[in-house]
Scaffold this active site. Structure first.
Site, PDB file in Angstrom:
ATOM      1  CB  THR A  56      46.556 -58.111  45.651  1.00  0.00           C
ATOM      2  OG1 THR A  56      45.526 -57.262  45.134  1.00  0.00           O
ATOM      3  CG2 THR A  56      47.793 -57.270  45.936  1.00  0.00           C
ATOM      4  CD  GLN A 101      44.599 -53.601  43.312  1.00  0.00           C
ATOM      5  OE1 GLN A 101      44.125 -53.501  42.186  1.00  0.00           O
ATOM      6  NE2 GLN A 101      43.869 -53.534  44.409  1.00  0.00           N
ATOM      7  CG  ASP A 141      49.342 -52.806  45.087  1.00  0.00           C
ATOM      8  OD1 ASP A 141      49.454 -51.647  45.511  1.00  0.00           O
ATOM      9  OD2 ASP A 141      48.365 -53.528  45.330  1.00  0.00           O
ATOM     10  CG  ASP A 163      48.819 -47.826  47.879  1.00  0.00           C
ATOM     11  OD1 ASP A 163      49.063 -46.696  48.323  1.00  0.00           O
ATOM     12  OD2 ASP A 163      47.662 -48.261  47.718  1.00  0.00           O
ATOM     13  NE  ARG A 173      46.866 -45.243  49.281  1.00  0.00           N
ATOM     14  CZ  ARG A 173      45.714 -45.458  48.667  1.00  0.00           C
ATOM     15  NH1 ARG A 173      44.653 -44.712  48.954  1.00  0.00           N
ATOM     16  NH2 ARG A 173      45.590 -46.417  47.762  1.00  0.00           N
ATOM     17  CD1 TRP A 226      45.550 -51.366  53.001  1.00  0.00           C
ATOM     18  CD2 TRP A 226      47.382 -52.635  53.042  1.00  0.00           C
ATOM     19  NE1 TRP A 226      45.224 -52.576  52.440  1.00  0.00           N
ATOM     20  CE2 TRP A 226      46.331 -53.370  52.450  1.00  0.00           C
ATOM     21  CE3 TRP A 226      48.636 -53.235  53.169  1.00  0.00           C
ATOM     22  CZ2 TRP A 226      46.505 -54.679  51.994  1.00  0.00           C
ATOM     23  CZ3 TRP A 226      48.803 -54.532  52.707  1.00  0.00           C
ATOM     24  CH2 TRP A 226      47.754 -55.242  52.125  1.00  0.00           C
TER      25      TRP A 226
END
Length: 619
Positions: free
Chosen positions: A380, A410, A433, A454, A522, A524
């Site tokens: 990532t 990701q 991501d 995310d 949310r 992490w």
């Protein structure tokens, strides 16, 4: 697939040396204290009493900084009292009591722990670098994922050493402790903690055998970093109350630099370098293309990237390599004008390339694109199409894109761990991501961000003003989360602040709005911190607003907030009932402005990017 692992004997011996030589780290493994979720403590300076708002189109007025007196020593404190500011008070007391001539001044406590951090970080960096070389020299001894994760750790550990060296130097040479310096030190120490966790996360995700070997020493070192952050942050902010904080000023330049408004620079470069015209004008010529009025940006040199013979470079990577190293703010920006076109290159702005400005021809005109992703073996951290580490980077009118698609999970378009970085009229396009706001202080103005899961994530102190945030259609059974902040420590000065932005569905999700649920964010990590303020929230956002990450973990220690939002998705009547969720009042909301949260008024004027230091006027 089960990984093959190397013989860890030599690495373990060296790690054991670190573990044993660092007596200050040998202690019971105490879990962080769990404070109640509260608004952030008061930041270095408060908004003006007479008016809590700044006009939307005007930055604060900047005056030459006053000269506060040199800081006298703080009152003596026992280790027990000083350590209350850290998440690990028991381990902190062990560290400070281990020194026979233990300093009693809180500021010196902090400096002592920073010295220990630098010593241990340097040793750890050498271990990781040595292991990475061994892995690379023995093909087949590790998977591609493990090799990538170890390489990330090597890069991150070197960054941490650099940050700690910078902090040590700045605290040693500072004659006065300004608010800007305090915030810079806090940002770098927060970045060190984040770097360490990013390394550990990557090793675990790669199922690396090295993670088991290095996990315990790294865990102890992470605690030391956290303790140092708490001590230094507390001591510096105590001392800061002794005088009024100074505001930022516009720096002058040398004979080889010139100033002009950002918009004049942009229009001048585009006009002068239109098509295949000769752009090899001197910096002074470019600086005389328009009249200066109001704000301005200091420029040292401008180069052109494009396909024409008159252009200086054909790739952005080559242009970055040609930029001078380790320049100061007063040296001015090295401007890279990338003509309209698609740039299929994986670009990194390294730590020694500071004060770079990347200018394009506009969103969807100058496009930097790639397709690296986790499914295909990238980490990532290192799958981004564009990554920036060098301080004071700025980009204008550029699209950053990752085309991997939702099925590749990701896939980062841009990773940013650059202190004092800013993006103006840029677009970030991906799915999961998309925008990795990894660490340090960042600013985004009038940008477009597209994604699914995310898609704004990381542990930076990042502010978004006047941006468009578009939720795309994810894969089946996936849920969209706009943000996923990764704050690890209650003393980190990090968070995501979204001000006067628009949150709505991208065309693909707008066509099938019931195909996926979308949430504001949310958590992490356990101290995740995110606020949405004065923004339009469409009905694409679920009435509960927020989504848990893993059951109830972190829901009492996070800090999520909303203030004065509007639109069909802004109704808070059905929002989550977590202890960490807050409906902010004005005073609390002001903590997350440019003026207070990132002290952007001390560094954004150098960019000439428009911003407001407070909140929008209600008039």
């Amino acid at each position: 697939m089960k990984m093959q692992t190397l013989n860890f004997t030599s690495s373990l011996l060296f790690l054991s040396f670190i573990f044993l030589s660092c007596a200050l780290l040998i202690s019971s493994q105490q879990s962080p204290s769990q404070p109640h979720s509260e608004p952030p403590s008061q930041l270095p300076f408060e908004p003006p009493v007479e008016s809590p708002f700044f006009p939307p189109s005007q930055p604060p007025i900047f005056v030459p900084p006053s000269q506060p007196p040199s800081l006298p020593p703080s009152q003596s404190q026992s280790p027990s009292l000083a350590c209350k500011s850290t998440p690990y008070p028991k381990l902190c007391r062990t560290i400070l009591n281990a020194v026979k001539s233990s300093p009693s001044d809180p500021y010196r406590y902090g400096k002592f722990t920073i010295k220990q951090c630098l010593k241990q970080a340097s040793r750890l960096s050498k271990v990781i670098t040595s292991y990475a070389r061994r892995v690379e020299s023995k093909p087949g001894s590790a998977t591609a994922e493990e090799i990538g994760a170890v390489a990330d750790c090597g890069e991150l550990s070197e960054l941490s050493v650099n940050y700690l060296e910078t902090v040590t130097t700045e605290l040693k040479t500072a004659q006065v402790m300004t608010a800007a310096l305090v915030e810079h030190v806090n940002s770098l120490l927060s970045g060190v903690v984040t770097n360490q966790q990013t390394c550990l996360d990557g090793l675990v995700e790669a199922k690396s055998g090295f993670a088991a070997a290095i996990g315990s020493p790294m865990g102890n070192l992470t605690r030391l970093y956290s303790i140092s952050l708490g001590l230094v942050s507390h001591a510096l902010n105590r001392n800061l109350k002794r005088f009024k904080a100074s505001k930022g000023k516009i720096l002058g330049g040398g004979n080889s630099t010139y100033r002009e408004p950002l918009e004049t620079l942009i229009k001048g470069l585009r006009k002068t370098c239109d098509n295949d015209k000769d752009c090899r004008k001197t910096s002074r010529n470019l600086g005389e293309l328009g009249e200066t009025s109001g704000g301005s940006i200091l420029v040292s040199k401008a180069v052109i990237v494009g396909p024409f013979k008159s252009d200086n470079f054909t790739t952005i990577t080559d242009a970055i390599a040609a930029a001078p190293n380790n320049t100061r703010p007063e040296d001015g920006y090295f401007v890279i004008y990338a003509r309209e076109g698609v740039y299929e290159e994986y670009i990194v702005v390294p730590i020694n390339k500071k004060n770079l400005m990347l200018m394009g021809d506009g969103i969807n005109k100058t496009i930097i694109t790639g397709n690296h992703n986790v499914v295909d073996g990238w980490t990532t951290y290192n799958c981004s199409s564009f990554a920036v580490v060098g301080e004071r980077f700025m980009a204008v009118d550029v699209t950053f894109r990752n085309t991997a698609g939702p099925e590749k999970h990701q896939a980062v378009a841009l990773r940013n761990n650059a202190e004092g970085s800013s993006f103006y009229r840029c677009s970030f396009e991906g799915y999961q991501d998309t925008l990795y706001v990894h660490s340090l202080r960042q600013f985004y103005r009038e940008c477009d961000i597209y994604g699914t899961v995310d898609f704004i994530f990381g542990n930076a102190a990042a502010i978004f003003q006047n941006c468009n945030i578009y939720a795309r259609k994810p894969m089946a059974k996936q849920k969209n989360a706009i943000t996923a902040h990764g704050r690890l420590d209650p003393n980190q000065n990090t968070g995501i602040s979204i001000i006067n932005c628009t949150i709505k569905a991208a065309p693909d999700l707008a066509a099938e709005p019931k195909s996926a649920m979308t949430f504001l964010g949310r958590p992490w990590k356990p101290y995740s911190r995110t606020v949405f303020m004065q923004s339009y929230i469409s009905d694409i956002v679920q009435p509960v607003g927020w989504l848990e990450w893993n059951g109830t973990i972190g829901l009492d220690t996070i800090y999520y907030g909303e203030y004065s939002n509007f639109g069909p998705g802004a109704n808070t009547n059905q929002r989550v009932q977590w202890l960490g969720y807050n409906l902010l009042n004005l005073a609390e909301a002001m903590n997350f402005t440019v003026y207070n949260f990132t002290m952007g008024d001390t560094w954004l004027p150098q960019t000439d990017i428009p911003f407001y230091g407070g909140l929008l006027s209600k008039e």
